[in-house]
Design an enzyme around this catalytic site. Sequence first.
Site, PDB file in Angstrom:
ATOM      1  N   HIS A 374      30.344  39.852  44.250  1.00 36.83           N
ATOM      2  CA  HIS A 374      30.004  40.294  42.899  1.00 36.83           C
ATOM      3  C   HIS A 374      29.665  41.789  42.847  1.00 36.83           C
ATOM      4  O   HIS A 374      29.571  42.381  41.769  1.00 36.83           O
ATOM      5  CB  HIS A 374      28.815  39.481  42.379  1.00 36.83           C
ATOM      6  N   ASP A 378      33.704  41.700  39.056  1.00 38.34           N
ATOM      7  CA  ASP A 378      32.930  41.163  37.944  1.00 38.34           C
ATOM      8  C   ASP A 378      33.348  39.735  37.644  1.00 38.34           C
ATOM      9  O   ASP A 378      34.440  39.296  38.035  1.00 38.34           O
ATOM     10  CB  ASP A 378      33.129  42.025  36.693  1.00 38.34           C
TER      11      ASP A 378
END
Length: 403
Positions: A374, A378
């Site tokens: 992450h 995204d």
Amino acid sequence: MSIEVRVPTLGESVSEATIATWFKKPGDTVAADEMLCELETDKVTVEVPAPSAGVLSEIIAPEGETVGVNALLAIITEGDGAAAAPAKAEKPAAEAPKAEAAKTEKSVEDAPSAKKAMAEAGLTSDDVKGTGRDGRVMKEDVQRTVASGGAAAPAPAPVAVSRGPVAADDAVREERVKMTRLRATIARRLKDAQNTAAMLTTYNEVDMSGIMDLRNEYKTQFEKKHGVKLGFMSFFVKACCHALKEVPEVNAEIDGQDVVYKNYVHMGVAVGTPSGLVVPVVRDADQMGFAAIEKKIAEMGLRARDGKLSMAEMQGGSFTISNGGVYGSLMSSPILNPPQSGILGMHKIQDRPVVVNGQIVIRPMMYLALSYDHRIVDGKGAVTFLVRVKEALEDPRRLLMDL
């Protein structure tokens, strides 16, 4: 004349190995290029051949010892010294005929991969009928014996190292086995991935009807023309390559304060082996056709199970696919293969009721799981990637039309 046997070059970034098995003992006669021992590195096993014919006069590094590149492993005596070494072993006259008889009885060295498979299955050479040259036992012979019920009971699983007190009656029924270098490296890398990456997993499911229909229609012609079976993996590789072009951050990696975007796809394909999980890399998979991908995966998978992959063949991957479905897994969250930022988990194909055009129908469904870092990917990019893979798999024509 004495010849030194040293550790060969192990591959890029590999500086040490562990002596796994010695196939010869001091005093044994060896032929040139005959396998002396097997070394275990972080990823692969390396066989060390005899540099010349003679007698193995001394083993410097015993089994279990960790050695560096070019370290001295053993001494081979050739010429006059070689003739003298066996004579020394012949001192007990009464024992010499027995030793000679035993040597004649089994004078052919079994394949190293077969020895490893026999050890794992609890078999000996006497339990397996060899089909290799001069009766040499090959790995396939061991597999046939195991399949026919000739295997002994499996050895007890290794006991965890960190634990509390153990009752005396339990301790005598336990076995402690040192972790192999490969298993220790797998453990370290997986834990590093959890500690370093901001790892998250997103899920979806795919209707496999389109691929299965297409495969059933063309599999005979495909195999006849290309000499390889049409499996599911090539569809997944192509679908991922297609999706990675749209969401390039899933194919990128973090290097310090930089993000390295890769204008190629080196696809890692996780393969389970008796020693642990390895990930051979199909390079430039985005430029390959279905047949080339199937051939490469089949060839690398076979060599991975035999421990014949080189370090170079397992380095440089940009994305990984792991197929837990072959073992019956219905759902899982795969762990990243550092420094990669994405890994796709495939799972078992299972008939389930789904709604299509307002009607409940039975379809072959598979859950897909994308684990991603992450820090660089995204949620929108991860979901988009997985949706594009799903769309390409449910309608393979989209791959041809680049949609």
